[in-house]
Write a protein that holds these residues in place. Structure first.
Motif, PDB file in Angstrom:
ATOM      1  N   LEU A   1      43.315  75.056  11.334  1.00  0.00           N
ATOM      2  CA  LEU A   1      44.671  75.555  11.579  1.00  0.00           C
ATOM      3  C   LEU A   1      45.235  76.095  10.280  1.00  0.00           C
ATOM      4  O   LEU A   1      45.180  75.428   9.243  1.00  0.00           O
ATOM      5  CB  LEU A   1      45.559  74.434  12.112  1.00  0.00           C
ATOM      6  N   VAL A   2      45.746  77.324  10.352  1.00  0.00           N
ATOM      7  CA  VAL A   2      46.455  77.926   9.231  1.00  0.00           C
ATOM      8  C   VAL A   2      47.889  78.145   9.674  1.00  0.00           C
ATOM      9  O   VAL A   2      48.135  78.712  10.737  1.00  0.00           O
ATOM     10  CB  VAL A   2      45.812  79.264   8.809  1.00  0.00           C
ATOM     11  N   MET A   3      48.831  77.694   8.883  1.00  0.00           N
ATOM     12  CA  MET A   3      50.236  77.849   9.266  1.00  0.00           C
ATOM     13  C   MET A   3      51.101  78.143   8.052  1.00  0.00           C
ATOM     14  O   MET A   3      50.764  77.752   6.920  1.00  0.00           O
ATOM     15  CB  MET A   3      50.759  76.606   9.992  1.00  0.00           C
ATOM     16  N   GLY A   4      52.186  78.841   8.314  1.00  0.00           N
ATOM     17  CA  GLY A   4      53.151  79.102   7.272  1.00  0.00           C
ATOM     18  C   GLY A   4      54.137  77.955   7.155  1.00  0.00           C
ATOM     19  O   GLY A   4      54.199  77.072   8.010  1.00  0.00           O
ATOM     20  N   MET A   5      54.914  77.970   6.092  1.00  0.00           N
ATOM     21  CA  MET A   5      55.818  76.854   5.822  1.00  0.00           C
ATOM     22  C   MET A   5      56.975  76.779   6.813  1.00  0.00           C
ATOM     23  O   MET A   5      57.635  75.742   6.904  1.00  0.00           O
ATOM     24  CB  MET A   5      56.326  76.923   4.386  1.00  0.00           C
ATOM     25  N   THR A   6      57.204  77.840   7.572  1.00  0.00           N
ATOM     26  CA  THR A   6      58.299  77.800   8.550  1.00  0.00           C
ATOM     27  C   THR A   6      57.799  77.556   9.966  1.00  0.00           C
ATOM     28  O   THR A   6      58.586  77.456  10.901  1.00  0.00           O
ATOM     29  CB  THR A   6      59.088  79.119   8.526  1.00  0.00           C
ATOM     30  N   ASN A   7      56.501  77.467  10.129  1.00  0.00           N
ATOM     31  CA  ASN A   7      55.936  77.296  11.473  1.00  0.00           C
ATOM     32  C   ASN A   7      56.109  75.873  11.986  1.00  0.00           C
ATOM     33  O   ASN A   7      56.278  74.911  11.227  1.00  0.00           O
ATOM     34  CB  ASN A   7      54.446  77.620  11.459  1.00  0.00           C
ATOM     35  N   LYS A   8      55.995  75.756  13.326  1.00  0.00           N
ATOM     36  CA  LYS A   8      55.857  74.462  13.997  1.00  0.00           C
ATOM     37  C   LYS A   8      54.536  74.464  14.744  1.00  0.00           C
ATOM     38  O   LYS A   8      54.281  75.386  15.523  1.00  0.00           O
ATOM     39  CB  LYS A   8      56.988  74.249  15.013  1.00  0.00           C
ATOM     40  N   LYS A   9      53.747  73.463  14.513  1.00  0.00           N
ATOM     41  CA  LYS A   9      52.452  73.346  15.176  1.00  0.00           C
ATOM     42  C   LYS A   9      52.205  71.885  15.533  1.00  0.00           C
ATOM     43  O   LYS A   9      52.891  70.990  15.040  1.00  0.00           O
ATOM     44  CB  LYS A   9      51.315  73.841  14.270  1.00  0.00           C
ATOM     45  N   SER A  10      51.197  71.661  16.374  1.00  0.00           N
ATOM     46  CA  SER A  10      50.840  70.294  16.746  1.00  0.00           C
ATOM     47  C   SER A  10      49.334  70.092  16.689  1.00  0.00           C
ATOM     48  O   SER A  10      48.576  70.988  17.067  1.00  0.00           O
ATOM     49  CB  SER A  10      51.321  69.986  18.164  1.00  0.00           C
ATOM     50  N   LEU A  11      48.940  68.941  16.217  1.00  0.00           N
ATOM     51  CA  LEU A  11      47.539  68.521  16.264  1.00  0.00           C
ATOM     52  C   LEU A  11      47.385  67.545  17.426  1.00  0.00           C
ATOM     53  O   LEU A  11      48.267  66.721  17.674  1.00  0.00           O
ATOM     54  CB  LEU A  11      47.144  67.832  14.956  1.00  0.00           C
ATOM     55  N   LYS A  12      46.231  67.646  18.087  1.00  0.00           N
ATOM     56  CA  LYS A  12      46.010  66.791  19.260  1.00  0.00           C
ATOM     57  C   LYS A  12      44.758  65.960  19.097  1.00  0.00           C
ATOM     58  O   LYS A  12      43.785  66.376  18.476  1.00  0.00           O
ATOM     59  CB  LYS A  12      45.913  67.653  20.522  1.00  0.00           C
ATOM     60  N   CYS A  13      44.812  64.777  19.674  1.00  0.00           N
ATOM     61  CA  CYS A  13      43.700  63.828  19.601  1.00  0.00           C
ATOM     62  C   CYS A  13      43.577  63.141  20.954  1.00  0.00           C
ATOM     63  O   CYS A  13      44.583  62.757  21.562  1.00  0.00           O
ATOM     64  CB  CYS A  13      43.956  62.804  18.506  1.00  0.00           C
ATOM     65  N   GLU A  14      42.354  62.949  21.414  1.00  0.00           N
ATOM     66  CA  GLU A  14      42.126  62.356  22.725  1.00  0.00           C
ATOM     67  C   GLU A  14      40.916  61.432  22.681  1.00  0.00           C
ATOM     68  O   GLU A  14      39.903  61.760  22.056  1.00  0.00           O
ATOM     69  CB  GLU A  14      41.907  63.476  23.748  1.00  0.00           C
ATOM     70  N   GLN A  15      41.026  60.289  23.332  1.00  0.00           N
ATOM     71  CA  GLN A  15      39.872  59.385  23.472  1.00  0.00           C
ATOM     72  C   GLN A  15      39.922  58.766  24.866  1.00  0.00           C
ATOM     73  O   GLN A  15      41.004  58.475  25.373  1.00  0.00           O
ATOM     74  CB  GLN A  15      39.855  58.308  22.381  1.00  0.00           C
ATOM     75  N   HIS A  16      38.737  58.550  25.448  1.00  0.00           N
ATOM     76  CA  HIS A  16      38.647  57.971  26.782  1.00  0.00           C
ATOM     77  C   HIS A  16      37.778  56.729  26.756  1.00  0.00           C
ATOM     78  O   HIS A  16      37.008  56.476  27.689  1.00  0.00           O
ATOM     79  CB  HIS A  16      38.106  59.019  27.765  1.00  0.00           C
ATOM     80  N   MET A  17      37.902  55.972  25.676  1.00  0.00           N
ATOM     81  CA  MET A  17      37.142  54.731  25.526  1.00  0.00           C
ATOM     82  C   MET A  17      37.978  53.521  25.894  1.00  0.00           C
ATOM     83  O   MET A  17      37.515  52.391  25.746  1.00  0.00           O
ATOM     84  CB  MET A  17      36.628  54.614  24.075  1.00  0.00           C
ATOM     85  N   GLY A  18      39.227  53.755  26.300  1.00  0.00           N
ATOM     86  CA  GLY A  18      40.104  52.632  26.628  1.00  0.00           C
ATOM     87  C   GLY A  18      40.649  51.915  25.410  1.00  0.00           C
ATOM     88  O   GLY A  18      41.156  50.793  25.515  1.00  0.00           O
ATOM     89  N   HIS A  19      40.555  52.571  24.254  1.00  0.00           N
ATOM     90  CA  HIS A  19      41.057  51.950  23.027  1.00  0.00           C
ATOM     91  C   HIS A  19      42.572  51.897  23.048  1.00  0.00           C
ATOM     92  O   HIS A  19      43.233  52.834  23.491  1.00  0.00           O
ATOM     93  CB  HIS A  19      40.568  52.733  21.800  1.00  0.00           C
ATOM     94  N   ARG A  20      43.139  50.802  22.513  1.00  0.00           N
ATOM     95  CA  ARG A  20      44.585  50.632  22.549  1.00  0.00           C
ATOM     96  C   ARG A  20      45.233  50.802  21.188  1.00  0.00           C
ATOM     97  O   ARG A  20      46.438  50.553  21.044  1.00  0.00           O
ATOM     98  CB  ARG A  20      44.934  49.268  23.151  1.00  0.00           C
ATOM     99  N   ALA A  21      44.466  51.178  20.191  1.00  0.00           N
ATOM    100  CA  ALA A  21      45.026  51.472  18.870  1.00  0.00           C
ATOM    101  C   ALA A  21      44.528  52.845  18.438  1.00  0.00           C
ATOM    102  O   ALA A  21      43.338  53.152  18.572  1.00  0.00           O
ATOM    103  CB  ALA A  21      44.602  50.422  17.843  1.00  0.00           C
ATOM    104  N   MET A  22      45.445  53.661  17.936  1.00  0.00           N
ATOM    105  CA  MET A  22      45.099  55.003  17.486  1.00  0.00           C
ATOM    106  C   MET A  22      45.794  55.278  16.164  1.00  0.00           C
ATOM    107  O   MET A  22      46.871  54.735  15.887  1.00  0.00           O
ATOM    108  CB  MET A  22      45.478  56.051  18.544  1.00  0.00           C
ATOM    109  N   TYR A  23      45.155  56.127  15.362  1.00  0.00           N
ATOM    110  CA  TYR A  23      45.569  56.281  13.966  1.00  0.00           C
ATOM    111  C   TYR A  23      45.556  57.748  13.575  1.00  0.00           C
ATOM    112  O   TYR A  23      44.714  58.525  14.037  1.00  0.00           O
ATOM    113  CB  TYR A  23      44.576  55.541  13.040  1.00  0.00           C
ATOM    114  N   TRP A  24      46.417  58.105  12.643  1.00  0.00           N
ATOM    115  CA  TRP A  24      46.339  59.373  11.919  1.00  0.00           C
ATOM    116  C   TRP A  24      46.072  59.075  10.446  1.00  0.00           C
ATOM    117  O   TRP A  24      46.771  58.243   9.835  1.00  0.00           O
ATOM    118  CB  TRP A  24      47.621  60.184  12.034  1.00  0.00           C
TER     119      TRP A  24
END
Lengths: 113, 114
Positions: A11-34
């Motif tokens: 992802l390349v973005m400028g300082m005025t942009n709004k963007k989102s990063l997405k993460c998905e898991q289907h292991m039934g895990h109940r803790a997620m981290y960035w």
């Protein structure tokens, strides 16, 4: 399915942009981290979600806003970033927040211009 | 080949040799330790873990040794292969802590020469 999937990969973005990063898991895990990782450095914890609730915020600037819509998804909303925020952003999950191995995604390589 | 972790961030070994990657951890109260492997362009991948009530644990071609007296952790890779080339991170968690207390070491880059 034993994978943590992150999009986009780059992802390349400028300082005025709004963007989102997405993460998905289907292991039934109940803790997620960035994590944030600069080149040639270890990952640095940003946020922890435990049972869909934010449990740890490591003094991350408010221009980073996490969201956990459900137990399988984790988002990181980005707004008004700085060039020094350019890094690899890694998502991880674990069955519980207790000490055990983390499953990492391949990350989003972010460049802020 | 052998590295000293924080003081020698790069280790170069010949294919087929054994590799030893060392890590000096920071807190005597840590009771869970993990090794991760990170290949270029990928996220860290779990290799092996060990709890403080053990001194040694073996996996497939890998062995982790824990010396609590000197706060030292090592990862031994037998018969190193080109696919083992990566950065290796040790990590520790304080006793009673959660994943949020996971502390990564600085990492050692392993290069395998054919």
């Amino acid at each position: 399915d034993t994978e943590v999937t992150q999009t986009p990969k780059h992802l390349v973005m400028g300082m005025t942009n709004k963007k989102s990063l997405k993460c998905e898991q289907h292991m039934g895990h109940r803790a997620m981290y960035w994590y944030k990782q600069k080149a040639k450095k270890p990952p640095e914890l940003m946020f922890v979600y435990s049972y869909e609730k934010l449990s740890i915020n490591e003094s991350v600037p408010s221009r980073f806003s996490p969201e956990c819509p459900n137990s399988s998804l984790l988002n990181l909303h980005l707004h008004a970033l700085q060039p020094e925020d350019s890094a690899l952003y890694l998502c991880a999950s674990s069955p519980t927040p207790e000490p055990e191995k983390l499953f990492f995604g391949s990350g989003t390589q972010l460049s802020v211009l | 080949g052998e590295s000293v972790g924080l003081h020698l961030p790069t280790l170069s070994v010949q294919e087929g040799d054994n590799s030893i990657i060392n890590c000096a951890y920071s807190n005597s109260a840590s009771d869970y330790f993990i090794w991760y492997k990170q290949e270029s362009g990928k996220g860290p991948q779990f290799i092996i873990d060990i709890r403080s009530n053990m001194d040694k644990r073996q996996g497939q071609r890998v062995t982790v040794l824990l010396n609590k007296t000197v706060k030292h952790l090592s990862l031994q890779i037998a018969a190193t292969q080109p696919g083992d080339s990566a950065v290796y991170f040790c990590a520790e968690i304080l006793g009673g802590g959660s994943q949020g207390n996971l502390i990564f070491g600085k990492g050692t880059k392993l290069s395998v020469k054919p």
